[in-house]
Scaffold this active site. Structure first.
Site, PDB file in Angstrom:
ATOM      1  N   LEU A  40       9.675  10.747  26.358  1.00 29.49           N
ATOM      2  CA  LEU A  40       8.306  10.284  26.551  1.00 29.49           C
ATOM      3  C   LEU A  40       8.195   8.862  26.027  1.00 29.49           C
ATOM      4  O   LEU A  40       8.733   8.544  24.960  1.00 29.49           O
ATOM      5  CB  LEU A  40       7.312  11.174  25.785  1.00 29.49           C
ATOM      6  N   ASP A  41       7.496   8.010  26.772  1.00 30.44           N
ATOM      7  CA  ASP A  41       7.272   6.640  26.320  1.00 30.44           C
ATOM      8  C   ASP A  41       6.617   6.636  24.947  1.00 30.44           C
ATOM      9  O   ASP A  41       5.868   7.567  24.602  1.00 30.44           O
ATOM     10  CB  ASP A  41       6.373   5.892  27.298  1.00 30.44           C
TER      11      ASP A  41
END
Length: 290
Positions: A40-41
């Site tokens: 996930l960013d």
């Protein structure tokens, strides 16, 4: 450090890079070997499963599961990263109407060609796009294909006489889909710059965020066994000579019909979980041994 094997449905908070988050999880569990399933960013939050110990060899079976995201789209703004954390490169006075956004989302289903964000892990000529981005040579014309099962307008958060400023949207997509790329495509379709200002992954296959464990609550007691984590796969039970031959060669004749469209199966022997296998041309073939 103690030996621990299994999966933990963790919730990554905003602001942490995946590896930094994983390091904190490993420390909380007291383990050396662990990995995450689906990055996930840093600005995103939500479900990011962690595999521990021997369970790491089974992480691939989760990567193909569909992912569900809830995101906030912000209109009238374009950045170099296609999200709210980037440098602003364009501003617009135009805004979409509710009807226009709904119509756009209705058409954004099925097999969708969309732009790949320049700040991503995709490779071009052996180089990650994010390396090229930080090296001052961003690639912004790379295309990808995503399967979009759901694209729904959940709520208009801010609007004015010009139209929507911010809206909450839900996407259910195939593996490897960049939500920032879908936001860029929406902006292009509506002729209004659009970026992702908030992003949460709320479901992976059968795993809902309600089953997720926040970082502050991580402990070994919340780790589930590998066979339980793989409960979305159908079961095949073997015994006797079939089990013996399977253990010896990793494959065995298997002519029984299976009432499932699944590619993989949990394989069980006389004494419990053996691993994951598949049916191929009349044979049961082991893919991963436990």
């Amino acid at each position: 450090m103690q030996e621990l094997d299994g999966f933990l449905w963790t919730i990554k908070p905003r602001g942490l890079k995946p590896m930094a988050f994983l390091s904190k999880v490993k420390s909380a569990l007291g383990v050396k070997k662990a990995g995450y399933v689906g990055a996930l960013d840093p600005f995103a939050w939500g479900l990011m499963p962690v595999c521990i110990g021997r369970a790491c060899r089974f992480s691939d079976f989760f990567l193909s599961l569909p992912k569900t995201y809830v995101c906030v789209l912000q209109f009238g703004l374009e950045t170099d990263t296609w999200d709210i954390t980037g440098n602003v490169i364009n501003l617009s006075e135009h805004r979409p109407s509710v009807e226009a956004l709904k119509e756009c989302l209705d058409t954004l289903r099925g097999q969708v060609e969309y732009p790949i964000p320049p700040l991503s892990s995709k490779k071009v000529n052996g180089k990650r796009l994010y390396h090229l981005f930080y090296g001052g040579k961003p690639i912004t014309d790379l295309k990808g294909i995503a399967h979009v099962s759901k694209s729904l307008l959940l709520e208009v958060l801010e609007s004015n006489e010009k139209g929507i400023e911010k809206a909450t949207v839900l996407f259910e997509v195939s593996k490897g889909t960049y939500i920032r790329g879908l936001a860029k495509k929406i902006g292009d379709m509506l002729n209004v710059p659009c970026v992702v200002s908030e992003l949460a992954r709320v479901k992976i296959g059968h795993i809902s965020i309600s089953a997720g464990v926040p970082l502050q609550d991580v402990d070994p007691g919340k780790v589930i066994s590998t066979d339980e984590a793989l409960s979305f796969l159908p079961d095949i039970h073997v015994q006797g000579d079939v089990e013996k031959r399977l253990r010896q060669s990793g494959r065995v004749d298997y002519s029984m019909s299976v009432s499932s469209a699944s590619s993989y199966y949990r394989i069980w022997g006389t004494h419990g979980f053996l691993g994951v296998g598949r049916i191929s041309t009349g044979e049961l073939v082991m893919e991963r041994w436990w």
